[in-house]
Design an enzyme around this catalytic site. Structure first.
Site, short mmCIF file in Angstrom:
data_model
loop_
_atom_site.label_atom_id
_atom_site.label_comp_id
_atom_site.label_asym_id
_atom_site.label_seq_id
_atom_site.Cartn_x
_atom_site.Cartn_y
_atom_site.Cartn_z
N SER A 1 0.98 -1.14 0.74
CA SER A 1 -0.44 0.43 0.30
C SER A 1 0.77 1.23 -0.03
CB SER A 1 -0.93 -0.07 0.69
OG SER A 1 -0.23 0.52 2.41
N LYS B 1 -6.03 3.13 9.21
CA LYS B 1 -5.33 4.42 8.60
C LYS B 1 -5.50 5.88 8.56
CE LYS B 1 -3.22 1.09 5.13
NZ LYS B 1 -2.87 0.27 4.22
#
Length: 779
Positions: free
Chosen positions: A679, A722
């Site tokens: 990611s 996140k």
């Protein structure tokens, strides 16, 4: 009548000191020698093959002569030779007693001047009586099992010389070495014969006592065996007559337990068979204890014993809300289970898996579920477990065998439908020593666990009524076959507002009570709680938050015990006084817009976090350098990002040959912490574009997304964690893949209003959002 024994020997002969034995005349025996001792017997050839064997009193300190006994034995060396493995062996035969007069030479061979000890044998009625009695005692000793060599047995009837007989008998009486030396030094044969007679008399008496004790033991053992046989016969007769055994009280109790245990028919047959076997085993036998323990487990298992479920869904919901804040998905799943249970009596227990960072309440949630359902709660930690026998037990053939933890805990709980929590399922040991995860496959499969067979019990037990709950920080280490059997429910980290509510409702009252402040409970201002959350803790859960609140409460308790007035209110200033300087700062706010440094978002087992991807360049040959303890997947993302930027450099006005003469170095700080995952691809691509175009990256823009070689931005996982990490770090704008748009429903409303979200499909959109235009200055 007397006879004088005359023997001629050289005046000087080799001498060999003895340490732990005494040599007697007429005695033939071997000596094992070292390489240094062998020359003494080789030298004997020069002295008519004679060697004087003298016992040492102790270690020679002031000379050899004082350390030797005065009287020893002159021996003939019949044979001597070297051994293949080193050293040598000599066979010697005792000739006569000698007295050592002087040491003539000490090296290399000891030579001594000796003289014969003259013995005068006078035959008389006394000597003949002693010889006769000694022969008789030897035969008595032989009858009690005293071993004597065959040549001695043949000689004792024909030896009438008191001197020779006394020496011969002395060898076969168990005497200390010092006593044997005294016998050797007794020159008068008649006196020596008397001493040997006394020694042999004592030996015969000892043998008589030993024989009597042995006879008594044999009688008792025979009696015990006889009683055992009689008991077995009596038991057989009583079985025929239908009467109870003398040991029947215990057997009757076990029989009642078997009848009332509610076992299935096949298990009942095994229990009855084991009970009959137990009745035939002697209670003193170790096998009796093994069989009895096995029956205790069989009869003590809750075959039909279960608790009644609380089917009032509203009450169960109140219990869950009372114990835990938020966690709506989990509560909804439990209420669904209760709803189905109220409509259908017989259903398979669900296998739930709570996955989330530490401190979000996975374990305590299991206790709340048990309380809401009205069931018993069992918790077993699987962390570090390496032996599958911990799950399935040991077979009864092993000494100290026991059932596995599953059966043991259900046996202790006394219920066949508890809430069974298997904690830390992602930390099971898996190596050459065992694979407990594979042993869990049958336990956690609703299609199989209705007939779970523990190795110890060796009979099927129904686990389908048990509600199994497993917990894990990460799903990746869990084997796929085990993961497939569980219904995974993710528990995300908490927002600051949620932490404030949890602290106010649960943590502060709990810590006030645990630290003895119930008489003077301090009130925490909302700003104080917020300060602890933002300045002293940075976590997905609330474990460190609870510790910090507990630390404040302990400081207050200490002041009270020092007779200071109790604190009524905990202000932000007081928090800083108690907890010291702040531990965490807003990383993003502290940063400047810099070229080649882009803010990224990462997900770890402890929740979300921000990372800074740094890129720099130096003269080189177009190589890519990666540092920061990166995993293989993350390294591949960096290479893919560089390849895309190189292939499309013209779109950012980067000269085509700009990459040829430079090496690009990408570093992710906190280099000691391992990092991996795809990611960060979009973050790395943006940092390379920033570096090559000299455009600074906005410090308050964080991004996440996997990049493809064609520039597409692919979906990522852990979005909520996140986003919460971005908020904690002071980020204003979050750039995420367009394919994660559907995951936004998991983001709390207050976070949605506070942050700006930008959904992108390719790298160009990310670069446009994150990088300042050439010449633009936002600092």
């Amino acid at each position: 009548m007397s006879e004088n024994i005359t023997i001629t020997i050289p005046e000087i002969v080799p001498l060999y000191p003895l340490r732990d034995m005494v040599a007697f005349p007429s005695m033939i025996f071997p000596l094992f020698l070292t390489n240094e001792e062998l020359p003494t017997f080789e030298e004997a050839v020069l002295y008519n093959n004679l060697v004087a064997l003298i016992k040492l009193k102790g270690e020679p300190e002031s000379g050899l002569l004082p350390a030797l006994h005065e009287v020893g034995t002159i021996c003939k060396v019949n044979q001597h030779y070297k051994l293949p493995e080193g050293g040598g062996k000599a066979v010697v035969e005792g000739i006569a007693r000698v007295r050592v007069l002087e040491i003539v030479q000490e090296t290399p061979v000891i030579l001594a001047r000796v003289e014969l000890v003259r013995e005068f044998v006078e035959k008389s009625i006394v000597s003949e009586a002693l010889v006769s009695s000694l022969n008789a005692l030897l035969k008595i000793a032989l009858s009690y099992g005293k071993p004597l060599p065959d040549d001695v047995l043949k000689m004792i009837d024909y030896i009438d010389n008191p001197a020779r007989l006394s020496d011969l008998v002395a060898l076969y009486v168990s005497l200390p070495v010092e006593e044997l030396q005294l016998l050797l030094e007794t020159v008068d044969p008649l006196e020596r014969l008397k001493k040997v007679y006394m020694y042999l008399t004592a030996e015969v008496q000892r043998l008589q006592v030993k024989a009597e004790v042995q006879s008594e033991v044999t009688k008792r053992v025979g009696k015990t065996q006889k009683e055992y046989l009689l008991r077995e016969q009596m038991k057989q007769i009583q079985e025929e007559l239908g009467e109870e055994d003398s040991r029947s009280a215990e057997m009757v109790e076990l029989k009642k337990k078997i009848e009332t245990a509610g076992m299935p028919d096949e298990v009942r047959k095994i229990a009855d068979k084991e009970l009959k076997r137990l009745e035939r085993i002697n209670s003193a036998s170790p096998e009796y204890t093994v069989s009895r323990t096995y029956l205790d487990y069989l009869t003590g298992m809750p075959w039909k014993a279960s608790t009644t479920d609380n089917r009032d869904i509203n009450q169960a919901e109140d219990v869950l809300n009372e114990d835990h804040y938020d966690l709506e998905k989990v509560k909804e799943r439990i209420l669904e289970y209760l709803a189905v249970r109220s409509l259908k009596e017989k259903m398979k227990g669900p296998i739930l898996c709570f996955v989330g960072p530490p401190g979000v309440g996975k374990t305590s949630l299991g206790k709340s579920i048990a309380r809401a359902l009205g069931r018993k709660f069992i918790r077993v930690s699987l962390g570090g477990m390496r032996d599958e026998a911990e799950i399935r037990g040991h077979r009864r053939t092993y000494i100290g065998a026991l059932p596995g933890r599953i059966i043991q805990e259900i046996y202790r709980a006394g219920s066949n439908n508890p809430v069974f929590m298997l904690d830390e399922v992602d930390k099971i040991g898996l190596d050459f020593r065992g694979d407990p995860a594979s042993a869990l496959l049958e336990v956690l499969d609703p299609e199989q666990n209705f007939s779970f067979t523990d190795h110890y019990l060796d009979v099927p037990f129904d686990l389908s009524n048990v509600m199994f709950i497993t917990t894990a920080n990460l799903l990746d280490p869990v084997p796929p076959a085990l993961k497939d059997r569980m219904e995974v429910i993710g528990l995300s980290g908490y927002t600051s507002e949620e932490k404030e509510n949890i602290a106010t409702r649960y943590l502060i009252p709990k810590e006030i009570e645990e630290n003895g402040l119930t008489a003077h409970p301090p009130a925490f201002e909302k700003a104080s709680i917020h300060k602890i959350i933002s300045d002293y803790t940075r976590e997905a859960g609330v474990r460190n938050l609870q510790r910090s609140i507990g630390s404040v409460c302990r400081k207050v308790a200490k002041e009270i015990t020092q007779n200071k007035p109790p604190r009524e209110t905990i202000t932000p200033e007081l928090v800083e006084t108690f907890l010291g300087p702040r531990k965490f700062f807003n990383e993003v706010a502290a940063e400047k817009d810099r070229v080649g440094v882009v803010t990224g978002l990462a997900w770890t087992e402890t929740g979300g976090d921000i990372i800074f991807v740094e890129a720099t360049r130096m003269k080189g040959k177009g190589d890519l350098i990666l540092t920061g303890s990166l995993g293989d997947v993350m390294k591949e993302s960096a290479r893919a990002a560089l390849s895309y930027v190189q292939a499309n450099s013209s779109e950012w006005a980067i000269p085509a040959d700009a990459f040829n003469e430079v090496n690009i170095h990408i570093h992710v700080p906190a280099g000691s912490i391992p990092k991996d995952g795809p990611s960060a691809g979009i973050t790395m691509a943006t940092s390379i574009v920033s570096l090559m175009t000299s455009r600074p990256a906005r410090r308050d823009v964080a991004m996440t997304g996997e990049i493809s070689l064609t520039g597409r931005v692919l979906a990522i996982g852990g979005l909520k964690e996140k986003v919460l990490a971005a908020r904690r770090a002071g980020v204003k704008k979050v750039v995420i893949p367009g394919r994660n748009r559907q995951d936004m429903e998991d983001i709390p409303q207050d976070v949605l209003h506070e942050l700006e979200f930008v959904f992108i499909e390719d790298v160009h959109e990310a670069v446009g959002e994150a990088l300042l235009s050439s010449g633009e200055d936002r600092a």
